[in-house]
Design a protein around this motif. Sequence first.
Motif, PDB file in Angstrom:
ATOM      1  N   LEU A   1      45.976  42.330  33.900  1.00 41.79           N
ATOM      2  CA  LEU A   1      46.413  41.977  35.255  1.00 41.79           C
ATOM      3  C   LEU A   1      45.688  42.810  36.308  1.00 41.79           C
ATOM      4  CD1 LEU A   1      50.270  41.602  34.689  1.00 41.79           C
ATOM      5  CD2 LEU A   1      48.582  39.786  34.980  1.00 41.79           C
ATOM      6  N   TRP A   2      45.493  44.088  36.017  1.00 44.13           N
ATOM      7  CA  TRP A   2      44.817  44.980  36.970  1.00 44.13           C
ATOM      8  C   TRP A   2      43.338  44.630  37.114  1.00 44.13           C
ATOM      9  CZ3 TRP A   2      42.272  49.776  34.745  1.00 44.13           C
ATOM     10  CH2 TRP A   2      41.512  50.437  35.725  1.00 44.13           C
ATOM     11  N   ILE A   3      42.632  44.525  35.999  1.00 47.63           N
ATOM     12  CA  ILE A   3      41.183  44.344  36.037  1.00 47.63           C
ATOM     13  C   ILE A   3      40.813  42.932  36.499  1.00 47.63           C
ATOM     14  CG2 ILE A   3      39.089  44.306  34.619  1.00 47.63           C
ATOM     15  CD1 ILE A   3      40.408  46.487  32.891  1.00 47.63           C
ATOM     16  N   TRP A   4      41.514  41.914  36.028  1.00 48.52           N
ATOM     17  CA  TRP A   4      41.182  40.537  36.413  1.00 48.52           C
ATOM     18  C   TRP A   4      41.362  40.312  37.914  1.00 48.52           C
ATOM     19  CZ3 TRP A   4      39.097  36.540  33.652  1.00 48.52           C
ATOM     20  CH2 TRP A   4      39.135  35.282  34.256  1.00 48.52           C
ATOM     21  N   ASN A   5      42.408  40.906  38.492  1.00 50.25           N
ATOM     22  CA  ASN A   5      42.721  40.670  39.905  1.00 50.25           C
ATOM     23  C   ASN A   5      42.125  41.719  40.842  1.00 50.25           C
ATOM     24  OD1 ASN A   5      44.407  38.350  39.455  1.00 50.25           O
ATOM     25  ND2 ASN A   5      45.970  39.745  38.685  1.00 50.25           N
ATOM     26  N   ASP A   6      41.450  42.726  40.301  1.00 51.27           N
ATOM     27  CA  ASP A   6      40.959  43.817  41.142  1.00 51.27           C
ATOM     28  C   ASP A   6      39.854  43.333  42.073  1.00 51.27           C
ATOM     29  OD1 ASP A   6      40.748  46.401  42.133  1.00 51.27           O
ATOM     30  OD2 ASP A   6      39.265  46.991  40.635  1.00 51.27           O
ATOM     31  N   PHE A   7      39.929  43.782  43.291  1.00 48.33           N
ATOM     32  CA  PHE A   7      38.925  43.416  44.291  1.00 48.33           C
ATOM     33  C   PHE A   7      38.163  44.641  44.803  1.00 48.33           C
ATOM     34  CE2 PHE A   7      37.456  42.725  48.632  1.00 48.33           C
ATOM     35  CZ  PHE A   7      36.806  41.507  48.550  1.00 48.33           C
ATOM     36  N   LEU A   8      38.864  45.762  45.014  1.00 48.97           N
ATOM     37  CA  LEU A   8      38.273  46.913  45.691  1.00 48.97           C
ATOM     38  C   LEU A   8      37.128  47.532  44.898  1.00 48.97           C
ATOM     39  CD1 LEU A   8      38.243  48.827  48.056  1.00 48.97           C
ATOM     40  CD2 LEU A   8      40.078  50.149  46.969  1.00 48.97           C
ATOM     41  N   LEU A   9      37.361  47.895  43.631  1.00 50.02           N
ATOM     42  CA  LEU A   9      36.302  48.552  42.851  1.00 50.02           C
ATOM     43  C   LEU A   9      35.097  47.639  42.622  1.00 50.02           C
ATOM     44  CD1 LEU A   9      35.357  51.042  41.378  1.00 50.02           C
ATOM     45  CD2 LEU A   9      36.628  50.312  39.356  1.00 50.02           C
ATOM     46  N   PRO A  10      35.283  46.359  42.237  1.00 53.81           N
ATOM     47  CA  PRO A  10      34.096  45.493  42.111  1.00 53.81           C
ATOM     48  C   PRO A  10      33.334  45.317  43.420  1.00 53.81           C
ATOM     49  CG  PRO A  10      35.946  44.527  40.943  1.00 53.81           C
ATOM     50  CD  PRO A  10      36.484  45.689  41.709  1.00 53.81           C
ATOM     51  N   SER A  11      34.052  45.316  44.549  1.00 52.21           N
ATOM     52  CA  SER A  11      33.366  45.152  45.831  1.00 52.21           C
ATOM     53  C   SER A  11      32.483  46.357  46.158  1.00 52.21           C
ATOM     54  CB  SER A  11      34.398  44.954  46.955  1.00 52.21           C
ATOM     55  OG  SER A  11      35.149  46.145  47.168  1.00 52.21           O
ATOM     56  N   LEU A  12      32.787  47.517  45.589  1.00 50.58           N
ATOM     57  CA  LEU A  12      31.974  48.713  45.801  1.00 50.58           C
ATOM     58  C   LEU A  12      30.806  48.803  44.820  1.00 50.58           C
ATOM     59  CD1 LEU A  12      34.861  51.327  46.255  1.00 50.58           C
ATOM     60  CD2 LEU A  12      33.465  50.322  48.062  1.00 50.58           C
ATOM     61  N   VAL A  13      30.993  48.247  43.629  1.00 53.20           N
ATOM     62  CA  VAL A  13      30.002  48.412  42.563  1.00 53.20           C
ATOM     63  C   VAL A  13      29.058  47.222  42.471  1.00 53.20           C
ATOM     64  CG1 VAL A  13      29.698  48.733  40.075  1.00 53.20           C
ATOM     65  CG2 VAL A  13      31.567  49.897  41.268  1.00 53.20           C
ATOM     66  N   LEU A  14      29.605  45.998  42.534  1.00 57.40           N
ATOM     67  CA  LEU A  14      28.801  44.794  42.320  1.00 57.40           C
ATOM     68  C   LEU A  14      28.264  44.283  43.652  1.00 57.40           C
ATOM     69  CD1 LEU A  14      31.134  42.973  39.764  1.00 57.40           C
ATOM     70  CD2 LEU A  14      29.212  44.508  39.295  1.00 57.40           C
ATOM     71  N   ILE A  15      26.952  44.233  43.765  1.00 57.09           N
ATOM     72  CA  ILE A  15      26.316  43.805  45.012  1.00 57.09           C
ATOM     73  C   ILE A  15      25.613  42.460  44.837  1.00 57.09           C
ATOM     74  CG2 ILE A  15      24.606  44.422  46.767  1.00 57.09           C
ATOM     75  CD1 ILE A  15      25.060  47.366  45.989  1.00 57.09           C
ATOM     76  N   ALA A  16      24.907  42.270  43.740  1.00 59.96           N
ATOM     77  CA  ALA A  16      24.173  41.021  43.509  1.00 59.96           C
ATOM     78  C   ALA A  16      25.137  39.854  43.341  1.00 59.96           C
ATOM     79  CB  ALA A  16      23.295  41.160  42.261  1.00 59.96           C
ATOM     80  N   PRO A  17      24.845  38.697  43.939  1.00 58.31           N
ATOM     81  CA  PRO A  17      25.748  37.536  43.833  1.00 58.31           C
ATOM     82  C   PRO A  17      26.000  37.086  42.396  1.00 58.31           C
ATOM     83  CG  PRO A  17      24.144  37.206  45.583  1.00 58.31           C
ATOM     84  CD  PRO A  17      23.717  38.431  44.849  1.00 58.31           C
ATOM     85  N   ASP A  18      24.994  37.214  41.507  1.00 57.85           N
ATOM     86  CA  ASP A  18      25.168  36.745  40.138  1.00 57.85           C
ATOM     87  C   ASP A  18      26.000  37.696  39.281  1.00 57.85           C
ATOM     88  OD1 ASP A  18      23.260  38.717  40.216  1.00 57.85           O
ATOM     89  OD2 ASP A  18      22.005  37.838  38.653  1.00 57.85           O
TER      90      ASP A  18
END
Length: 275
Positions: free
Chosen positions: A204-221
């Motif tokens: 539930l935490w990892i699938w719905n997480d927005f903040l950490l991926p928004s900081l780490v993942l930059i490339a659209p793919d």
Amino acid sequence: MKNSSSTVAWTKIAVLFVCLLLFVFPFLLLLVNSFKENKAITSSPLSLPESFSMTNYLDAFGKMDYVSAFTNSIIITVLSVLLISLLAAMTAHYFVRHQTKFNQYTFFLMVAAMIIPFQAIMIPLVKIYGSIGFLDSKWALIYMYIGFGSPLAVFIYHGFVKSIPAELEEAALIDGCTRTQTFFRIVFPVLTPTTVTIAILNVLWIWNDFLLPSLVLIAPDERTLPLSTFYFFGTYTVDYGPLMAGLMLTILPVLIVYLFAQKYIIQGVMQGSIK
């Protein structure tokens, strides 16, 4: 007496029904508005749609690059949950069976790390890992999820491992098992209810997480499903119809998994409570 008990029973049912409506209402509101146009959503968000068109879903599916985002979310969630569960169980077992001063201090540090809010360390985290070129990769995100998810998992496992008699492991060692075989054949299967509970919390935490991926993942793919919903936000406008449909497409996989796995989830939670 019978009338009194009947009244209490109906009161409980009414209260539970109200609670059900409170929990289900946001989901129903999202579902209903996912079939509307932007004008209808902003003018009358509580009304039913005039026609159930799939235009929003098709638009969302294309703009989100749903297949790629779904694949990224699956890879990140599954690998993170598996590694957190396995590594945390091994760490907790080692701490319990080898109670040295160093292990005790290390365990207390891991528990203390749970009280540090992520917002307090996210800027140094991005700055340090960005300087060594470790960002913009799903593998870097998995590595960070393991770090942030392990303290709570170790804490939960630690309490359950202490309830496992050491004699079970000693008997397995006498029968010829190595310590690794003893852990995977004796200890880890006993921890299944705890593993189910930890897996639910982390999925539930990892699938719905927005903040950490928004900081780490930059490339659209490399983007996950929650990040892909950001495509519908403009500088001054929000495309509400496709956004609602995109959110439904993001929620749907978790709902399907729960519907098929609810028997095992409930069984694991019940066994964990009995232990």
